[in-house]
Design a protein around this motif. Structure first.
Motif: not given
Length: 480
Positions: A309-317, A445-450
């Protein structure tokens, strides 16, 4: 027309006032019990995405495993507080912990949705442990230890949730999900044994009769309100069911208020609750409940969003839990600082300082959300502010009510936090659902939503600051 009366407190013979070492033991045991109960809030978060497959139910139906805990806690908190004032705070504390253990065992044995919901509801009925613990501290501890002890107990509401998330994620990842509930039952059993051994029964009673009509009326109003708030997104905010529940909650609350003002032994003394200090404190509590939960909603989704997404960090729970854990540790660490500020400058100052720090934390997060360490910093700043504010609230509440009404007043304050949390979940969920981007076949959710949700939380903290500005500067606990 009759008005609420305050029966003369009945002193029940009890053991002599506790010494310093016993005081410390009481504080540790009650804080541990508070943390165990608050763990229940985050217990099943790591397995929510997998629940439909695990128990053979639809995704919309499995959300009742969370909603049931919320509803049960909201209904039980004011009722248990009043019963504690009347029949013994330690007695009701023990009952609450037993319900938690029973709910945990039912959840551990559940293989389908209905038993799981029943277990989660029983766990939710233990929500009164924290206000009961604060009230016991007021009755049993010397004045010089009371501020720090109640600040720590109040902070345990956030600590358990923050620390429970990584532990629950690790257990769910490595072991069968039923182990989560067995661990909860074991911790509850330890808390029960420690309370039986260490915590004395409070010598104060209010007497009077229990307001059954008031309890049923408030329970019905809260159930309708929280159902509408928590399920409105699924049912549709404009649906007849959602609107009907909101209208029903409003009507029942009006009738309930009419009854409470006319009965001689009300569940909630609205005349006391309308005092400016208590009214403003409960308003600030609701706003802080809103602000705190926004962090719990946004940060995990940011961390788990795909890196594509360009802003997600792709981490585990598990990483999510480790990122959130420091905020809980910070809350506990600043509790003594909150007590010192309360003693020297008054709880109003501690509450206002907490609001400023929470707003700063969310403001930082709006700008900096591109790396895991930035989210750790943001959650820690927010945790510090929440710890300062939550630590001050018991002093504000106890400064506005007589000792024999402490449990009921603290329970109402805790209820206000829960309502704020529920509203936060609904508002954030609405924003995050409306502003999405496509990742493959999924919508996230988009980055703007966050950023909007974080900005709303920062604004909420500033609203709490404004409310706190109208509080009296110093609050002194009443002794009669």
């Amino acid at each position: 027309m009759t008005t609420a009366t305050h029966p003369t407190p009945v002193l029940v013979p009890d053991e002599p006032s506790v010494g310093s070492r016993r005081s410390t033991s009481i504080v540790v045991v009650l804080a541990f019990a508070g943390i165990v109960v608050s763990l229940m809030q985050s217990l099943i978060i790591p397995i929510v995405p997998e629940l439909p497959k695990l128990i053979g139910a639809s995704a919309s139906d499995t959300t009742w495993a969370i909603t049931a805990t919320l509803l049960a806690g909201a209904i039980a908190t004011p009722t248990v507080g009043r019963l504690g004032d009347m029949f013994g705070k330690r007695r009701m504390l023990l009952v609450s912990i037993v319900l938690l253990i029973a709910g945990s065992v039912v959840g551990a044995l559940a293989t389908s949705l209905v038993p799981l919901i029943i277990g989660r509801a029983l766990q939710g009925l233990a929500a009164g442990v924290i206000p009961l613990g604060i009230s016991i501290m007021r009755d049993e501890l010397p004045p010089e230890k009371l501020g720090g002890a109640t600040a720590m107990m109040s902070a345990s509401l956030g600590v358990g949730g923050a620390l429970g998330l990584p532990a629950a994620a690790l257990i769910a990842d490595q072991l069968n999900w039923h182990v989560l509930f067995w661990v909860a039952a074991a911790l509850g059993a330890v808390a029960l044994a420690l309370v039986l051994i260490i915590v004395p029964e409070s010598p104060l009673r209010t007497g009077g009769r229990f307001d059954i009509v008031g309890a049923l009326g408030l329970s019905a109003a809260l159930a309708a309100l929280l159902l509408a708030v928590s399920k409105g997104a699924d049912w549709g905010w404009g649906s007849g069911l959602t609107i009907g529940l909101f209208i029903g909650a409003a009507v029942v609350l009006v009738l309930w208020g009419w009854w409470e003002l006319r009965t001689s032994s009300p569940l909630v003394d609205l005349r006391v609750s309308s005092r400016p200090a208590l009214l403003l404190t409960n308003g600030a509590s609701m706003i802080f409940g809103f602000a705190l939960f926004a962090m719990s909603l946004v940060l995990p989704q940011l961390l788990q969003a795909p890196a594509a997404t360009g802003y997600g960090l792709g981490q585990s729970m598990l990483v999510v839990g480790l990122v959130m854990a420091p905020s809980g540790l910070v809350m506990m660490a600043v509790a003594p600082l909150s007590a010192r500020i309360t003693r020297s400058a008054g709880p109003k100052v501690a509450l206002m300082l907490g609001a400023v720090i929470v707003a700063a934390g969310y403001g930082f997060n709006v700008v900096f959300m591109d790396a895991t360490w930035q989210l750790v910093v943001a959650s820690s700043i927010i945790g510090a502010g929440v710890g300062l504010a939550y630590g001050a609230m018991p002093s504000l509440v106890m400064g506005a009510v007589p000792r024999n009404e402490t449990a009921a007043a603290n329970s109402l304050n805790t209820l206000m936090r829960s309502i704020g949390t529920s509203v936060s979940s609904a508002v954030a969920g609405l924003v995050l659902a409306q502003m999405t981007v496509s990742v493959g076949t999924a919508q996230i959710p988009s980055q703007d939503a966050f950023r909007i949700v974080l900005g709303i939380a920062a604004a909420a903290a500033l609203v709490a600051l404004t409310i706190a500005a109208f509080l009296p500067r110093h609050g002194t606990a009443k002794n009669a």
